[in-house]
Design a protein around this motif. Structure first.
Motif, PDB file in Angstrom:
ATOM      1  N   LEU A  99       0.825  -1.208   0.000  1.00 36.69           N
ATOM      2  CA  LEU A  99       0.000   0.000   0.000  1.00 36.69           C
ATOM      3  C   LEU A  99       0.860   1.259   0.000  1.00 36.69           C
ATOM      4  O   LEU A  99       0.578   2.228  -0.718  1.00 36.69           O
ATOM      5  CB  LEU A  99      -0.932  -0.007   1.197  1.00 36.69           C
ATOM      6  N   ARG A 100       1.920   1.250   0.815  1.00 34.80           N
ATOM      7  CA  ARG A 100       2.784   2.437   0.867  1.00 34.80           C
ATOM      8  C   ARG A 100       3.475   2.690  -0.459  1.00 34.80           C
ATOM      9  O   ARG A 100       3.883   3.829  -0.753  1.00 34.80           O
ATOM     10  CB  ARG A 100       3.816   2.289   1.997  1.00 34.80           C
ATOM     11  N   GLY A 101       3.579   1.649  -1.285  1.00 37.29           N
ATOM     12  CA  GLY A 101       4.204   1.809  -2.589  1.00 37.29           C
ATOM     13  C   GLY A 101       3.417   2.690  -3.540  1.00 37.29           C
ATOM     14  O   GLY A 101       3.961   3.155  -4.545  1.00 37.29           O
ATOM     15  N   VAL A 102       2.119   2.934  -3.237  1.00 39.86           N
ATOM     16  CA  VAL A 102       1.314   3.767  -4.133  1.00 39.86           C
ATOM     17  C   VAL A 102       0.765   5.011  -3.421  1.00 39.86           C
ATOM     18  O   VAL A 102      -0.033   5.751  -3.999  1.00 39.86           O
ATOM     19  CB  VAL A 102       0.151   2.963  -4.750  1.00 39.86           C
ATOM     20  N   VAL A 103       1.171   5.242  -2.167  1.00 40.80           N
ATOM     21  CA  VAL A 103       0.645   6.377  -1.408  1.00 40.80           C
ATOM     22  C   VAL A 103       1.688   7.498  -1.321  1.00 40.80           C
ATOM     23  O   VAL A 103       2.851   7.258  -1.011  1.00 40.80           O
ATOM     24  CB  VAL A 103       0.232   5.942   0.014  1.00 40.80           C
ATOM     25  N   ASP A 104       1.230   8.706  -1.595  1.00 45.16           N
ATOM     26  CA  ASP A 104       2.051   9.903  -1.400  1.00 45.16           C
ATOM     27  C   ASP A 104       1.813  10.364   0.036  1.00 45.16           C
ATOM     28  O   ASP A 104       0.768  10.949   0.347  1.00 45.16           O
ATOM     29  CB  ASP A 104       1.637  10.981  -2.395  1.00 45.16           C
ATOM     30  N   MET A 105       2.770  10.092   0.915  1.00 45.99           N
ATOM     31  CA  MET A 105       2.585  10.374   2.336  1.00 45.99           C
ATOM     32  C   MET A 105       2.473  11.878   2.624  1.00 45.99           C
ATOM     33  O   MET A 105       1.786  12.284   3.564  1.00 45.99           O
ATOM     34  CB  MET A 105       3.734   9.772   3.142  1.00 45.99           C
ATOM     35  N   LYS A 106       3.125  12.697   1.827  1.00 43.04           N
ATOM     36  CA  LYS A 106       3.016  14.142   2.013  1.00 43.04           C
ATOM     37  C   LYS A 106       1.596  14.613   1.695  1.00 43.04           C
ATOM     38  O   LYS A 106       1.033  15.454   2.403  1.00 43.04           O
ATOM     39  CB  LYS A 106       4.026  14.857   1.113  1.00 43.04           C
ATOM     40  N   ALA A 107       1.016  14.057   0.627  1.00 45.45           N
ATOM     41  CA  ALA A 107      -0.345  14.432   0.255  1.00 45.45           C
ATOM     42  C   ALA A 107      -1.357  13.933   1.283  1.00 45.45           C
ATOM     43  O   ALA A 107      -2.402  14.562   1.484  1.00 45.45           O
ATOM     44  CB  ALA A 107      -0.676  13.882  -1.129  1.00 45.45           C
ATOM     45  N   ILE A 192       2.951 -12.062  -6.732  1.00 48.84           N
ATOM     46  CA  ILE A 192       3.397 -10.883  -7.474  1.00 48.84           C
ATOM     47  C   ILE A 192       2.519  -9.694  -7.124  1.00 48.84           C
ATOM     48  O   ILE A 192       1.291  -9.788  -7.180  1.00 48.84           O
ATOM     49  CB  ILE A 192       3.366 -11.158  -8.989  1.00 48.84           C
ATOM     50  N   VAL A 193       3.146  -8.577  -6.766  1.00 54.32           N
ATOM     51  CA  VAL A 193       2.436  -7.343  -6.426  1.00 54.32           C
ATOM     52  C   VAL A 193       2.818  -6.294  -7.467  1.00 54.32           C
ATOM     53  O   VAL A 193       3.994  -5.986  -7.639  1.00 54.32           O
ATOM     54  CB  VAL A 193       2.816  -6.837  -5.020  1.00 54.32           C
ATOM     55  N   CYS A 194       1.804  -5.754  -8.157  1.00 54.60           N
ATOM     56  CA  CYS A 194       2.055  -4.801  -9.238  1.00 54.60           C
ATOM     57  C   CYS A 194       1.197  -3.555  -9.100  1.00 54.60           C
ATOM     58  O   CYS A 194       0.068  -3.615  -8.596  1.00 54.60           O
ATOM     59  CB  CYS A 194       1.727  -5.434 -10.590  1.00 54.60           C
ATOM     60  N   THR A 195       1.720  -2.447  -9.592  1.00 50.81           N
ATOM     61  CA  THR A 195       0.928  -1.232  -9.732  1.00 50.81           C
ATOM     62  C   THR A 195       0.162  -1.298 -11.049  1.00 50.81           C
ATOM     63  O   THR A 195       0.445  -2.128 -11.914  1.00 50.81           O
ATOM     64  CB  THR A 195       1.836   0.003  -9.717  1.00 50.81           C
ATOM     65  N   ASP A 197       0.306   0.522 -13.563  1.00 53.91           N
ATOM     66  CA  ASP A 197       1.095   0.801 -14.764  1.00 53.91           C
ATOM     67  C   ASP A 197       2.057  -0.340 -15.106  1.00 53.91           C
ATOM     68  O   ASP A 197       2.897  -0.206 -15.984  1.00 53.91           O
ATOM     69  CB  ASP A 197       1.861   2.122 -14.618  1.00 53.91           C
ATOM     70  N   GLY A 198       1.918  -1.458 -14.383  1.00 57.19           N
ATOM     71  CA  GLY A 198       2.698  -2.645 -14.722  1.00 57.19           C
ATOM     72  C   GLY A 198       4.031  -2.785 -14.029  1.00 57.19           C
ATOM     73  O   GLY A 198       4.771  -3.731 -14.296  1.00 57.19           O
ATOM     74  N   ASN A 199       4.355  -1.867 -13.116  1.00 57.43           N
ATOM     75  CA  ASN A 199       5.608  -1.979 -12.375  1.00 57.43           C
ATOM     76  C   ASN A 199       5.429  -2.873 -11.149  1.00 57.43           C
ATOM     77  O   ASN A 199       4.327  -3.003 -10.615  1.00 57.43           O
ATOM     78  CB  ASN A 199       6.102  -0.594 -11.950  1.00 57.43           C
ATOM     79  N   PHE A 200       6.518  -3.464 -10.714  1.00 53.63           N
ATOM     80  CA  PHE A 200       6.476  -4.408  -9.606  1.00 53.63           C
ATOM     81  C   PHE A 200       6.807  -3.717  -8.285  1.00 53.63           C
ATOM     82  O   PHE A 200       7.735  -2.925  -8.204  1.00 53.63           O
ATOM     83  CB  PHE A 200       7.484  -5.546  -9.824  1.00 53.63           C
TER      84      PHE A 200
END
Length: 240
Positions: A99-107, A192-195, A197-200
């Motif tokens: 989850l943290r991989g897709v969250v902007d913590m500043k926002a 496998i965990v992906c965003t 846009d296809g990135n891992f």
């Protein structure tokens, strides 16, 4: 080769998301991957852990647990045992990292979101279902926070979606989204965990028996990323 449930090798199980499953939570979803059912609940709290105070950034974390009768036989609650098992801790950390991989913590601002993922019924792929459902619950929690003024309406704390799926090799054939019977017989098992846009974000893979070569690894990665893309589309539909 024919699969246990009649699916094609590259076919997901039936996937469903039931949002707002709980009345009191800022975000909640019952996610189903076939017979695997996981309740993902997002709790929003203004403020952050002490080590983040004053830094202008938020925090997202997760806890994972399996109900005593989620499997064929009853298991004791870990709270009764007095300590968390290694598997529980590992999956909790995996969901949080994903989850943290897709969250902007500043926002997100100085706010905390905890996602509780409780497995109601397990039939393989509980961690991947938890990640996929947790994203939907997280989105709903942030929408709630914006409606209450905790997060600026113009802010975009989530950059994109994240989903996860299992893949494996059974009798030499790469297969997507393994149920329990397939998982326990797989020659190679991978999560496998992906965003979107296809990135891992993360790849967990193990040869249970015979080692696998680079070609099979590439096949599994392609199969998994394609499966995650399908899941991302289903998440988007569920959030409409």
């Amino acid at each position: 080769m024919a699969r246990i449930d009649g699916r094609e090798p590259d076919q997901l199980r039936k996937i469903s998301f039931t949002r707002n499953w709980l009345n009191n939570a800022e975000g909640s979803v019952l996610v189903e991957f076939g017979n695997t059912r996981v309740l993902c609940v997002a709790s929003f709290t203004p403020g952050v852990p002490r080590w983040l105070v004053g830094k202008g950034a938020g925090w997202v974390t997760s806890e994972y647990a399996m109900l005593p009768r989620a499997t064929h036989t009853r298991s004791d609650r870990e709270s009764v045992k007095g300590k968390l098992g290694g598997r529980t801790q590992e999956i909790s950390r995996l969901v949080g990292r994903s989850l943290r991989g897709v969250v902007d913590m500043k926002a997100l601002g100085e706010n905390t979101i905890v996602i509780d993922c409780d497995v109601l019924q397990a039939d393989g792929g509980t961690r991947t279902a938890a990640i996929t459902g947790a994203y939907v619950a997280l989105q709903d929690a942030i929408t709630w926070a914006k409606s209450k003024g905790h997060v600026a309406e113009s802010a975009n704390p989530i950059a994109q979606s994240v989903a996860a799926v299992s893949v494996g090799i059974i009798n030499g054939v790469p297969m997507l989204d393994l149920c329990y019977e397939e998982d326990v017989t797989a020659e190679t098992d991978m999560n496998i965990v992906c965003t979107s846009d296809g990135n891992f974000i993360e790849v967990q893979g193990t040869a249970e028996g015979k080692p696998f070569d680079r070609t099979l690894l590439n096949n599994l990665l392609d199969l998994g990323s394609a499966g995650c893309l399908q899941l991302s589309k289903l998440q988007a539909q569920a959030l409409l």
